[in-house]
Design an enzyme around this catalytic site. Sequence first.
Site, PDB file in Angstrom:
ATOM      1  N   SER A 164       1.050  -1.628   0.123  1.00 43.31           N
ATOM      2  CA  SER A 164      -0.182  -0.175   0.057  1.00 43.31           C
ATOM      3  C   SER A 164       0.983   1.703   0.044  1.00 43.31           C
ATOM      4  O   SER A 164       1.626   1.283   0.687  1.00 43.31           O
ATOM      5  CB  SER A 164      -1.314  -0.569   1.092  1.00 43.31           C
ATOM      6  OG  SER A 164      -1.782  -1.140   1.794  1.00 43.31           O
ATOM      7  N   GLU A 247       0.324  -1.906  13.886  1.00 39.43           N
ATOM      8  CA  GLU A 247      -0.697  -2.561  12.716  1.00 39.43           C
ATOM      9  C   GLU A 247      -1.640  -3.052  13.712  1.00 39.43           C
ATOM     10  O   GLU A 247      -3.618  -1.544  12.939  1.00 39.43           O
ATOM     11  CB  GLU A 247      -0.380  -2.980  11.763  1.00 39.43           C
ATOM     12  CG  GLU A 247      -1.518  -2.702  10.719  1.00 39.43           C
ATOM     13  CD  GLU A 247      -1.045  -4.191   9.549  1.00 39.43           C
ATOM     14  OE1 GLU A 247      -0.511  -4.958   9.560  1.00 39.43           O
ATOM     15  OE2 GLU A 247      -0.940  -3.816   8.802  1.00 39.43           O
TER      16      GLU A 247
HETATM   17  C1  FAD Z   1      -6.056  -3.922   0.814  1.00 37.74           C
HETATM   18  C2  FAD Z   1      -4.791  -4.434   1.617  1.00 37.74           C
HETATM   19  C3  FAD Z   1      -3.680  -3.255   1.632  1.00 37.74           C
HETATM   20  C4  FAD Z   1      -2.744  -4.080   1.779  1.00 37.74           C
HETATM   21  N1  FAD Z   1      -1.425  -3.957   2.057  1.00 37.74           N
HETATM   22  C5  FAD Z   1      -0.111  -4.458   2.419  1.00 37.74           C
HETATM   23  C6  FAD Z   1       0.272  -3.157   2.898  1.00 37.74           C
HETATM   24  O1  FAD Z   1       0.626  -2.648   2.795  1.00 37.74           O
HETATM   25  N2  FAD Z   1       2.687  -4.410   2.944  1.00 37.74           N
HETATM   26  C7  FAD Z   1       2.309  -6.296   3.149  1.00 37.74           C
HETATM   27  O2  FAD Z   1       3.797  -6.366   3.206  1.00 37.74           O
HETATM   28  N3  FAD Z   1       0.716  -6.467   2.949  1.00 37.74           N
HETATM   29  C8  FAD Z   1      -0.479  -5.895   2.532  1.00 37.74           C
HETATM   30  N4  FAD Z   1      -1.221  -6.314   2.185  1.00 37.74           N
HETATM   31  C9  FAD Z   1      -1.389  -8.090   2.193  1.00 37.74           C
HETATM   32  C10 FAD Z   1      -1.743  -8.286   3.974  1.00 37.74           C
HETATM   33  O3  FAD Z   1      -1.090  -8.373   4.739  1.00 37.74           O
HETATM   34  C11 FAD Z   1      -1.850 -10.225   2.825  1.00 37.74           C
HETATM   35  O4  FAD Z   1      -2.709 -10.390   1.562  1.00 37.74           O
HETATM   36  C12 FAD Z   1      -2.366 -11.506   4.200  1.00 37.74           C
HETATM   37  O5  FAD Z   1      -1.668 -11.113   4.929  1.00 37.74           O
HETATM   38  C13 FAD Z   1      -2.837 -12.721   3.510  1.00 37.74           C
HETATM   39  O6  FAD Z   1      -1.924 -12.920   2.553  1.00 37.74           O
HETATM   40  P1  FAD Z   1      -2.036 -13.508   1.678  1.00 37.74           P
HETATM   41  O7  FAD Z   1      -2.693 -12.605   0.527  1.00 37.74           O
HETATM   42  O8  FAD Z   1      -0.761 -14.115   0.790  1.00 37.74           O
HETATM   43  O9  FAD Z   1      -3.396 -15.166   1.154  1.00 37.74           O
HETATM   44  P2  FAD Z   1      -2.630 -16.088   1.933  1.00 37.74           P
HETATM   45  O10 FAD Z   1      -2.076 -16.282   3.421  1.00 37.74           O
HETATM   46  O11 FAD Z   1      -2.166 -17.305   0.790  1.00 37.74           O
HETATM   47  O12 FAD Z   1      -3.945 -16.949   2.563  1.00 37.74           O
HETATM   48  C14 FAD Z   1      -5.087 -17.566   1.921  1.00 37.74           C
HETATM   49  C15 FAD Z   1      -6.287 -17.285   2.377  1.00 37.74           C
HETATM   50  O13 FAD Z   1      -5.760 -19.107   3.283  1.00 37.74           O
HETATM   51  C16 FAD Z   1      -6.256 -19.180   4.874  1.00 37.74           C
HETATM   52  N5  FAD Z   1      -5.051 -19.070   5.557  1.00 37.74           N
HETATM   53  C17 FAD Z   1      -3.981 -19.185   5.436  1.00 37.74           C
HETATM   54  N6  FAD Z   1      -2.567 -19.601   6.451  1.00 37.74           N
HETATM   55  C18 FAD Z   1      -3.655 -19.970   7.436  1.00 37.74           C
HETATM   56  C19 FAD Z   1      -3.833 -20.905   8.390  1.00 37.74           C
HETATM   57  N7  FAD Z   1      -2.486 -21.387   8.779  1.00 37.74           N
HETATM   58  N8  FAD Z   1      -5.160 -21.054   8.872  1.00 37.74           N
HETATM   59  C20 FAD Z   1      -6.435 -20.751   8.032  1.00 37.74           C
HETATM   60  N9  FAD Z   1      -6.310 -19.607   7.787  1.00 37.74           N
HETATM   61  C21 FAD Z   1      -4.874 -19.878   6.431  1.00 37.74           C
HETATM   62  C22 FAD Z   1      -6.337 -17.240   4.798  1.00 37.74           C
HETATM   63  O14 FAD Z   1      -7.124 -16.407   5.903  1.00 37.74           O
HETATM   64  C23 FAD Z   1      -6.729 -17.043   3.181  1.00 37.74           C
HETATM   65  O15 FAD Z   1      -8.427 -16.977   3.477  1.00 37.74           O
HETATM   66  C24 FAD Z   1      -2.351  -6.121   1.978  1.00 37.74           C
HETATM   67  C25 FAD Z   1      -3.602  -6.733   1.798  1.00 37.74           C
HETATM   68  C26 FAD Z   1      -4.954  -6.175   0.709  1.00 37.74           C
HETATM   69  C27 FAD Z   1      -5.974  -7.153   0.763  1.00 37.74           C
END
Ligand code: FAD
Length: 396
Positions: A164, A247
């Site tokens: 972001s 955060e």
């Molecule tokens: C609008 C927005 C802004 C963002 N800004 C930033 C930013 O500024 N900097 C940054 O670094 N990141 C940022 N992010 C990223 C955000 O932190 C990640 O998208 C989030 O941590 C999830 O990781 P992922 O997308 O890789 O999904 P995944 O980790 O691949 O997860 C996919 C699904 O599996 C579920 N899941 C995964 N592991 C488990 C578990 N152990 N137990 C139960 N369920 C599980 C998750 O809940 C999710 O539903 C942003 C995301 C969004 C949507």
Amino acid sequence: MDFTLTREQDAFRDRVRSWLETNIPEDWTRFGLSEVPRPEAYDFLRKWQAKLFDAGFIGLTWPKEYGGQGLTFVEEMILHQEMALRKAPPVLNVLGVGMAGPTIIAYGTEEQKKRYPSKILSCEEIWCQGYSEPNAGSDLASLQTRAVKDGEHWIVNGQKVWTSLAHIADWMMLLARTDPDAPKHKGITYFLLDMKTPGVTVKPLKQMTGDSEFNEVFFDNVRVHESRVLGGVNNGWAVGLTTLMYERLALGFGLQVRLRITMDQLVEMARRMEKNGRSLTKDPIMRQKLAQLWIDTESLKYTGARAVTKLLKGELPGPEASTGKMMWVETHQRLQELAMEIQGPYSQLTRGGKAAVDGGLWQYSFLRSRANSIEGGTTEIQKNIIGERVLGLPKG
Ligand SMILES: Cc1cc2nc3c(=O)[nH]c(=O)nc-3n(C[C@H](O)[C@H](O)[C@H](O)COP(=O)(O)OP(=O)(O)OC[C@H]3O[C@@H](n4cnc5c(N)ncnc54)[C@H](O)[C@@H]3O)c2cc1C
């Protein structure tokens, strides 16, 4: 927590109140109701944050020598409450103020603490958070961006995603792997990265709202001086987790204020909208739904106060911050869904449509709110944290 204010705290509240009274620009709401700074508001919000800084109404709990006011979280809470009552604009440098600054103050060298925090508060330097990668989100410790030592520098190669504000950021909180042979939580280092360093490429990603609020960031032999390591080499996991706790605290506590502002605007819209020739606020079911949301918004305030009590005792934000984040997400998404219900068939008209209610801003916020349960750690992950670290349940 004792909510009785001391005479000094009372005086502080009066000072905040009268300052806000004269300094909030009348027409700022033309930029919309969104919790997230929109591109058309960046310039305005930069100036607004600088104004708050000049008046001493930002970074209240940060030490004076690093640009703050050396006050307690009680004053911070008073400020937030007054801002909610006056419907004040948000700050632009949210990640800097909510995360980078407190982490630098907690882990920085004296030189780092003198160099960065005050420019974060004044909005002279905007920060972004370089944690997530294509294969490391919830499982952040799997991150693959590499930093290899070369004399006094570290050479960084790899990629971040969903970053972001990277498109306007001057600095990044960067997590990179510095020891690939160590167990995955142990070989990570936290760097303060100047976004203008050669080799950093930012590519905006479009969201379903139509805005490009986050980005992909690529590192191609980016040289970072060793003086920009925060909290020691291979200690990045501990430093990075501190940022995440702040955060969640900021999300649960600060965003409660914005939720309250949006709640008031929702009630105001419900008064204007009609069903069978009567204002929607005369409808008993709608009244129930609005009242429940109002109750939930208020209880979030008290959950925030619980976290504040902990901070007042000199403790760092703990896993309880996950509760506030999770409750905020649920309440905010429900609020945005109700906004669509209130608009009925008008809810299909988005920005640009002549008959769109409030210029289509609610449609934007509704779509944007879907990301709330992902950003800052997904709801499933918050539940895992609460289960394991608050309730003491066995690991999943
Ligand atoms: C609008 C927005 C802004 C963002 N800004 C930033 C930013 O500024 N900097 C940054 O670094 N990141 C940022 N992010 C990223 C955000 O932190 C990640 O998208 C989030 O941590 C999830 O990781 P992922 O997308 O890789 O999904 P995944 O980790 O691949 O997860 C996919 C699904 O599996 C579920 N899941 C995964 N592991 C488990 C578990 N152990 N137990 C139960 N369920 C599980 C998750 O809940 C999710 O539903 C942003 C995301 C969004 C949507």
